[in-house]
Design an enzyme around this catalytic site. Structure first.
Site, PDB file in Angstrom:
ATOM      1  N   SER A 196      18.692  12.788 -22.658  1.00 54.11           N
ATOM      2  CA  SER A 196      19.153  14.076 -22.142  1.00 54.11           C
ATOM      3  C   SER A 196      20.107  14.809 -23.077  1.00 54.11           C
ATOM      4  O   SER A 196      20.326  16.006 -22.921  1.00 54.11           O
ATOM      5  CB  SER A 196      19.831  13.889 -20.780  1.00 54.11           C
ATOM      6  OG  SER A 196      21.055  13.193 -20.901  1.00 54.11           O
ATOM      7  N   LYS A 234      27.162  14.512 -20.532  1.00 55.81           N
ATOM      8  CA  LYS A 234      26.622  15.863 -20.657  1.00 55.81           C
ATOM      9  C   LYS A 234      27.627  16.719 -21.415  1.00 55.81           C
ATOM     10  O   LYS A 234      28.736  16.298 -21.725  1.00 55.81           O
ATOM     11  CB  LYS A 234      26.370  16.495 -19.282  1.00 55.81           C
ATOM     12  CG  LYS A 234      25.504  15.679 -18.331  1.00 55.81           C
ATOM     13  CD  LYS A 234      24.057  15.613 -18.743  1.00 55.81           C
ATOM     14  CE  LYS A 234      23.224  14.798 -17.737  1.00 55.81           C
ATOM     15  NZ  LYS A 234      21.852  14.562 -18.240  1.00 55.81           N
TER      16      LYS A 234
END
Length: 237
Positions: free
Chosen positions: A53, A127
């Site tokens: 990701s 993230k």
């Protein structure tokens, strides 16, 4: 009382020498483990990257160091790479794989606890922080760029070939929360996909820290710098 040998003492017997060596090694190990635990608890911690990701910034299997001084003595900033605990429902419920050897598993867990091994991903995600408390984050302008407080941002860290977002959204980040996105926007279950839980925002209390270095693999050791120029034109909320 045990006698600590000093220069000039009579030579030690093999048994005495072995006992002295064992005590010294044990003392060094206790001190080392104590320091490692303190560092892991208050200063920094190692994590490994389990998914794609955050490509191309981070690859599967990378080991990163995370500063625990942020948030805390140091403030969070837009563009930071943050590690945080699952706010609820972000990660699939799976059975954690355990070693078939119980003793090996116990040693593995102990070394992770004191910080001598990178922590398993388990209940953590990594993230990039895009929105701070009070920010309005939305997708997208006519050129496909994400806007923060009405200003479009050009994001060089987004994986080549990925659009800044294929999902349209408009979110105002509430107090005590942040908004996060993966660099691999086409393969990241980030804030965009958890709007049913606090509008996809992450409580700052869940943030473990900010990744500041990659320490493995050796050919890709590097320091992460905050891309502050990306958000230079963004005004406060």
């Amino acid at each position: 009382m045990a006698h600590r040998p000093k220069p000039g003492d009579l030579p030690l017997t093999p048994v005495q020498a072995a006992g002295y060596l064992i005590r010294e090694v044990f003392l060094v190990l206790v001190i080392a483990l104590g320091l490692s635990l303190v560092i892991k608890t208050y200063l920094m911690q190692a994590f490994f990257i389990p998914s794609s990701s955050m490509e191309d910034t981070l690859q599967i299997g990378d080991r990163v160091l995370v500063s625990k001084l942020t948030p805390g003595p140091l403030s969070l900033h837009r563009g930071d790479i943050v590690v945080f605990e699952d706010p609820g429902g972000w990660l699939p419920t799976t059975e954690t794989e355990k070693s078939s050897n119980a003793a090996v598993q116990r040693v593995h867990n102990a070394l992770m606890f004191v910080g001598l091994m990178p922590s398993d991903a388990d209940n953590h995600l990594i993230k990039r922080l895009i929105g701070l408390p009070g920010d309005k984050v939305e997708c997208c302008d006519a050129n496909g760029r994400i806007l923060v407080n009405g200003e479009p941002i050009d994001e060089p860290y987004v994986k080549p070939g990925s659009a800044p977002s294929d999902e349209e959204f408009t979110v105002t980040v509430p107090e005590g929360h942040v908004w996060v996105l993966g660099d691999n926007r086409s393969d990241s279950a980030d804030s965009r996909y958890h709007r049913d839980n606090a509008d996809g925002t992450v409580p700052i209390d869940n943030v473990v820290g900010v990744a500041f270095a990659r320490v493995w693999p050796l050919p890709r050791i590097s320091i992460f710098t905050n891309p502050s120029d990306v958000f230079q034109s963004v005004s406060p909320p």
